[in-house]
Each structure stands twice: as C-alpha cells, then as structure tokens.
Design a protein around this motif. Structure first.
Motif, PDB file in Angstrom:
ATOM      1  N   VAL A 280      46.363  43.256  52.367  1.00  0.00           N
ATOM      2  CA  VAL A 280      46.353  42.694  51.140  1.00  0.00           C
ATOM      3  C   VAL A 280      45.937  41.045  51.466  1.00  0.00           C
ATOM      4  CG1 VAL A 280      47.548  41.345  49.255  1.00  0.00           C
ATOM      5  CG2 VAL A 280      47.871  43.731  49.587  1.00  0.00           C
ATOM      6  N   LEU A 281      46.486  40.518  52.643  1.00  0.00           N
ATOM      7  CA  LEU A 281      46.308  39.210  52.972  1.00  0.00           C
ATOM      8  C   LEU A 281      44.660  39.188  53.459  1.00  0.00           C
ATOM      9  CD1 LEU A 281      49.687  38.057  54.497  1.00  0.00           C
ATOM     10  CD2 LEU A 281      48.373  36.962  52.476  1.00  0.00           C
TER      11      LEU A 281
ATOM     12  N   GLY B 128      36.217  36.135  49.093  1.00  0.00           N
ATOM     13  CA  GLY B 128      34.837  35.223  48.598  1.00  0.00           C
ATOM     14  C   GLY B 128      33.783  35.094  49.564  1.00  0.00           C
ATOM     15  N   HIS B 129      33.688  36.199  50.638  1.00  0.00           N
ATOM     16  CA  HIS B 129      32.825  36.103  51.513  1.00  0.00           C
ATOM     17  C   HIS B 129      31.864  37.466  51.788  1.00  0.00           C
ATOM     18  CE1 HIS B 129      34.497  32.371  53.098  1.00  0.00           C
ATOM     19  NE2 HIS B 129      35.411  32.790  52.857  1.00  0.00           N
ATOM     20  N   ALA B 130      32.339  38.670  50.759  1.00  0.00           N
ATOM     21  CA  ALA B 130      31.863  39.703  51.003  1.00  0.00           C
ATOM     22  C   ALA B 130      32.307  40.615  49.865  1.00  0.00           C
ATOM     23  CB  ALA B 130      32.314  40.470  52.392  1.00  0.00           C
ATOM     24  N   ASP B 131      31.582  41.762  49.835  1.00  0.00           N
ATOM     25  CA  ASP B 131      31.914  42.847  48.950  1.00  0.00           C
ATOM     26  C   ASP B 131      33.189  43.570  49.221  1.00  0.00           C
ATOM     27  OD1 ASP B 131      32.217  44.769  46.890  1.00  0.00           O
ATOM     28  OD2 ASP B 131      30.371  45.808  47.652  1.00  0.00           O
ATOM     29  N   VAL B 132      34.260  43.441  48.918  1.00  0.00           N
ATOM     30  CA  VAL B 132      35.459  44.126  49.500  1.00  0.00           C
ATOM     31  C   VAL B 132      36.039  45.146  48.650  1.00  0.00           C
ATOM     32  CG1 VAL B 132      37.920  43.512  50.380  1.00  0.00           C
ATOM     33  CG2 VAL B 132      36.074  41.922  50.670  1.00  0.00           C
ATOM     34  N   VAL B 133      36.344  46.157  49.585  1.00  0.00           N
ATOM     35  CA  VAL B 133      36.921  47.259  48.931  1.00  0.00           C
ATOM     36  C   VAL B 133      38.228  47.597  49.638  1.00  0.00           C
ATOM     37  CG1 VAL B 133      36.596  49.844  48.257  1.00  0.00           C
ATOM     38  CG2 VAL B 133      34.744  48.284  48.267  1.00  0.00           C
TER      39      VAL B 133
ATOM     40  N   ARG C 248      38.238  39.706  42.870  1.00  0.00           N
ATOM     41  CA  ARG C 248      36.909  40.111  43.503  1.00  0.00           C
ATOM     42  C   ARG C 248      37.058  41.397  44.322  1.00  0.00           C
ATOM     43  NH1 ARG C 248      34.089  34.438  44.648  1.00  0.00           N
ATOM     44  NH2 ARG C 248      36.273  34.022  45.404  1.00  0.00           N
ATOM     45  N   VAL C 249      38.057  41.898  44.525  1.00  0.00           N
ATOM     46  CA  VAL C 249      38.270  43.006  45.337  1.00  0.00           C
ATOM     47  C   VAL C 249      38.542  44.263  44.325  1.00  0.00           C
ATOM     48  CG1 VAL C 249      39.806  44.057  47.145  1.00  0.00           C
ATOM     49  CG2 VAL C 249      39.459  41.802  47.174  1.00  0.00           C
ATOM     50  N   ARG C 250      37.722  45.322  44.775  1.00  0.00           N
ATOM     51  CA  ARG C 250      37.735  46.677  44.062  1.00  0.00           C
ATOM     52  C   ARG C 250      38.593  47.423  44.683  1.00  0.00           C
ATOM     53  NH1 ARG C 250      34.895  51.624  44.534  1.00  0.00           N
ATOM     54  NH2 ARG C 250      33.350  50.457  46.183  1.00  0.00           N
ATOM     55  N   THR C 251      39.933  47.839  44.149  1.00  0.00           N
ATOM     56  CA  THR C 251      40.941  48.643  44.917  1.00  0.00           C
ATOM     57  C   THR C 251      40.648  50.129  44.365  1.00  0.00           C
ATOM     58  OG1 THR C 251      42.470  48.267  43.050  1.00  0.00           O
ATOM     59  CG2 THR C 251      42.503  46.679  44.960  1.00  0.00           C
TER      60      THR C 251
END
Length: 376
Positions: free
Chosen positions: A16-17, A24-29, A69-72
């Motif tokens: 999570v951390l 804020g720097h990439a498309d995070v999944v 902004r994170v897709r889980t």
C-alpha cells in the motif's frame, strides 16, 4: 514517466505504501486478495481487542486518499510472463485477468499462522475470522502461547492484560524470547509480562508433526522436543515464526532456496530490469527487514529512477529488529530502537497525535473516516 504502468503485486502494509508513493508518477495497478489493507501487525491486539485493532489495521482501500489514482484489483496472482511483462490474476469466480506492466513490484508477503494467509476473502469473511479467534480465546480458561518472537510475546501480554483471570503461559525454545532484538528490549518486556501474570517457560521447543496445521488455535496437548512432559491448555496459540513466502505464482529462477525473492541491494530482481521486490517476501538480509524500515520509499524511488535512467539507491538493513513489541497499552505505546533504547508515546497522544497526524496523515497521506456501514 507519462504512460508508464507499475503493478504492485500485493497490497499489504508495504505494498500500500509503495503504491501511494508511486501513484502520482505512473499508472499504478495494485492486486490484492483482500478488499482492504488487513495488516499483519499487532497480533496480540488483534486477538484480544479486535474492534480497536480493526480501527487502525483493517482499512478499506477506498479510504486511502493516496490510493485515489491507483486501480485496485481483488484477485489471486497465478503467474507472470517475464518476457511479455504481464501478470495473471485469478478472480473468485475462476476467471483470469491479464495485466501488462512496465515495472513490477513484488510485495506479496508471507503466510504466517492463521492471521496472515493469501486467501481471497470478502470483508464479511475477514470480520468473521477476526471475531472467531477472539471468541475462541475469550472462552478459554488457560492459554499456551508457543513461540519466541514478537508475535508470541505480544499475544501472551495482551491476552493476559485483557483477561487477567486466565492462566497464560509463554513457551519458547531459547533462554529468552526476542532473540533478534537488543537484550535491553527483553529486559523491559519481561517486566511487563511478569506484571501481567504471564508464566514464562524457557527452553521449550515444540515437536511439530509433519503436515501439522498451525494455522489455527488448537486444544491438543503440546509435545516438546526438548524433553519436557506434554503441556495442555484450553487453547494453544502457535506463533512459531514458520513463515512461507507467497511466491507460488513466480518462476523458480527468481527465488532463493527458501522461496523468497532474490534481490540486489537496490531491491531489484537480478537480471530482470523493471522487476523489484520489497517487504517480507524479499530476501534482503537474514531478517528480511525491508518491510519494517521504510523501504517502500526506496523501492518507489528506484522504480522512478530506472524509468528515468538515473542511478538507484541501496537498501541498508539494520542488524536488529526494532519497533513496538506489545502494541498500544493502557499507559501508551513503547517503541524500541535497534539499540534497545525506548521511547514512549503517552496514552493521551495515541488518538490525538500518533494515529491522526503521524500515521494517517504523515505515513499514509490521509485516510478518510469509515462509512457507518463499514467495519474496517
């Protein structure tokens, strides 16, 4: 880094951390078997005061502002194609989803007892499991805790504090528990255990049959390889530290002899650019300490640095374990440094300073209040 996709495999404490730092720097999944952060921390508090534990250690992902902004994805990882840069995630209905990545951060953690398992679970199932373990101990007149690590020590202390009329015995193989902590830590914690009425039984090494399922609270007598007569209690809590890395979905070439992910000092998997590992699953050092030393920031920095062609930073592991052992008590929270020196958060500061400002805002970048229909 526009358009770069990072997959965080595992959304426990470290995952999570890491996702928050990269969001804020990439498309995070982020891919997780749970619908929430279900922390592996503070087992003693989890067993003895589950409602208080759930407030701070069971938090649905949509409450983390840093994950907006994170897709889980709730699914179990079933494989990875390193050449095609893709992971395979199996949903509860058996369907498989394929997710491609530019960088992969492996943070799937370890299996440890009944409180840390890589099972797909709903919020209702998590809550039922939490309550069942508490009720099992509440009904017991006597409890044996087997193990010499922080989880065992914390469990014995917290159970004895919440239920002072129970007989609680802590059985451990060496001369003292907390062997990976500075000796000062045990001297302090021993006084707390004695004050709580915990009976200490050093030199007891449990005989564990092949295939024994210690992922539950048992009631059968405990046999000892160290020669003592078997010990009986209404409830036996196994916290013996036999962790298993959650790496069945990874190819053997990435793993060491014990199944943990091999990493360089930069937390990168050797010979695989863009693949990193952090937390309990990463073979960083003897204690696999990157889960407890803010290596989430370092691995996030190194992912960004690799994308940008900059140099990567190295992780430096402490020689001893550190942090809280007993968790929050009536008089506050004691935290131990690697040197064994302690500092204390007084009781009044836990809900006014530590949790709202240091943890929720400072570490997690903001956590929303739960909805009225939400437990975690």
């Amino acid at each position: 880094m526009t358009g770069k996709r990072v997959i965080i495999a595992g959304l426990g404490d470290t995952g999570v951390l890491t996702a928050i730092h990269l969001s804020g720097h990439a498309d995070v999944v982020g891919i997780s078997v749970k619908p929430a952060l279900v922390s592996g921390q503070e087992l003693g508090m989890r067993l003895s005061r589950p409602d208080a534990w759930a407030r701070d250690y069971w938090i649905s992902f949509d409450r983390f502002r840093g994950l907006d902004r994170v897709r889980t994805i709730q699914a179990a990882l079933s494989g990875v194609d390193l050449a095609d840069r893709a992971v395979f995630a199996r949903h509860a209905d058996g369907s498989v989803e394929i997710e491609h990545y530019d960088a992969l951060v492996i943070a799937t953690g370890v299996t440890n007892g009944f409180w840390r398992r890589p099972d797909l679970q709903s919020a209702d199932q998590i809550g039922a499991e939490l309550q069942a373990a508490h009720d099992r101990l509440a009904a017991a007149r006597s409890v044996v805790v087997v193990g010499g690590g922080a989880a065992a020590v914390s469990s014995a202390a917290n159970i004895a504090t919440v239920w002072p009329n129970k007989w609680i015995g802590l059985y451990y193989p060496g001369e003292r528990p907390l062997a990976d902590h500075h000796p000062r830590v045990w001297r302090r914690v021993r006084r707390r255990l004695s004050d709580a009425g915990v009976v200490l039984r050093p030199g007891h090494r449990a005989a564990i049959p092949n295939g024994f399922g210690y992922e539950r609270i048992t009631s059968e007598p405990v046999a000892w390889r160290s020669g003592q007569a078997p010990t009986s209690a209404d409830a036996v809590l196994w916290a013996i530290g036999q962790v298993r890395p959650n790496t069945d979905w990874l190819p053997p070439e990435l793993l060491d002899d014990e199944g943990f992910v091999r990493v360089t000092p930069q937390l990168r998997v050797p010979d695989h650019h863009g693949v990193f590992a952090v937390g309990d699953v990463a073979a960083t050092d003897r204690l696999r300490s990157s889960a407890r030393n803010r290596a989430d920031r370092l691995v996030a920095h190194n992912v960004r640095a690799e994308f940008a062609g900059r140099s990567l930073r190295s992780y430096r592991a402490p020689n001893r374990r550190w942090g809280s052992v007993l968790g929050v008590q009536a008089d506050g929270l004691e935290v131990f440094a690697p040197s064994g020196l302690r500092f204390r958060f007084p009781a009044w500061s836990i809900d006014r300073v530590l949790q709202p400002w240091i943890v929720r805002r400072g570490i997690y970048h903001g956590i929303r209040r739960p909805r009225t229909d939400e437990v975690g």
